[in-house]
Scaffold this motif. Structure first.
Motif: not given
Ligand code: PLP
Length: 271
Positions: A6-7, A13-14, A17-18
């Protein structure tokens, strides 16, 4: 448990993180299950081989070796973040200390001798990807700054003198052993965890703390000790999650005195 990252900071930006999987430290089962599930998609594993950013979470050598073997098996790169551990446990950092060769490594702090320098290195074929040899462009305003390079070179010259690290470790132990044996005799729930010239104040001597989740979040004892040490004339890092370092400037005499004051502070808060 394998979790998606998770950020933890605004501005990341997500989607970035993904692209990251976060694994618990020193957990062989989680490592294997992650690689079984995502092995083919994992480009690189990044770890502080001596996690020292959030407590001093000494990993089992068997876990670090397994990490190396698993990365090799699945074709993932192993990246050691030695920004803290670099030059503090051996000239070639935790990689040398543990005898494990990472594919990439990064250094900061000591490598600049106190001036702002960061560095990365990798196996020849990986470095060949960096411009001008390869397509990865890397440059910066302060890259190769001559003053910082001179400071770093002077620092590394000192560190590479024969016996430097043996002496660092001896003097660190001179400090930590006295305090630890006093705490043990008194039966305090206290320990200075140490490796090379790094030490960390822990109020839990019941087990080896190898992951952040195992650290008692109640920092009351640390706060009291920090204050008592200030009263003794010693300023330690102001957070119970921060590690401390012994340097060449700390002579035997300074360390003997510091240990006595530390013991006095400890006795005051534990009694
Ligand atoms: C373990 C670790 N990695 C990386 C960094 C970032 O280093 P830099 O600020 O040199 O980019 C830090 C900073 O303290 C750190 O402790």
């Amino acid at each position: 448990m394998v979790t998606f990252g998770n950020t933890s900071s605004a501005g990341v930006p997500e989607a970035f993180a993904n692209e990251t999987l976060v694994l618990p430290l020193n957990d062989s089962e989680a490592l294997q299950s992650c690689f079984e599930q995502f092995g083919k998609e994992i480009a690189c594993v990044i770890i502080e081989p001596i996690p020292a950013n959030n407590g001093l979470l000494l990993q089992e050598l068997s876990f670090l070796k397994e990490l190396r073997e698993t990365c090799t098996k699945f074709g993932a790169l192993l990246f050691f973040d030695e920004v803290i551990s670099g030059f503090r446990v051996a000239f070639s950092g935790a990689a040398e200390y543990y005898g494990i060769a990472p594919d990439l490594v990064t250094y900061g702090k000591i490598i600049g001798g106190g001036l702002p320098v960061g560095a990365y290195g990798a196996k020849k074929e990986i470095m060949a990807s960096v411009a001008p040899d390869g397509p990865v462009y890397q440059a910066g305003t302060l890259s190769g700054n001559p003053v910082a390079m001179a400071a770093g070179l002077a620092q590394l010259t000192e560190l590479s003198k024969p016996g430097f690290y043996e002496d660092q470790e001896r003097r660190t132990k001179l400090f930590t052993d006295q305090i630890n044996s006093h705490a043990k005799t008194k039966g305090y729930a206290f320990e200075l965890v140490t490796i090379g010239s790094i030490f960390w104040i822990s109020f839990d001597n019941s087990k080896h703390i190898r992951s952040a989740e195992e650290i008692n979040p109640d920092m009351t004892n640390f706060k009291h000790l920090h204050l008592a040490l200030l009263e003794e004339g010693f300023y330690m890092g102001p957070s119970g999650y921060e590690v401390g370092f012994i340097s060449q400037a700390h002579t035997d005499e300074i360390l003997e005195t510091a240990a006595q004051h530390f013991i006095a502070a400890l006795d005051r808060i534990m009694n």
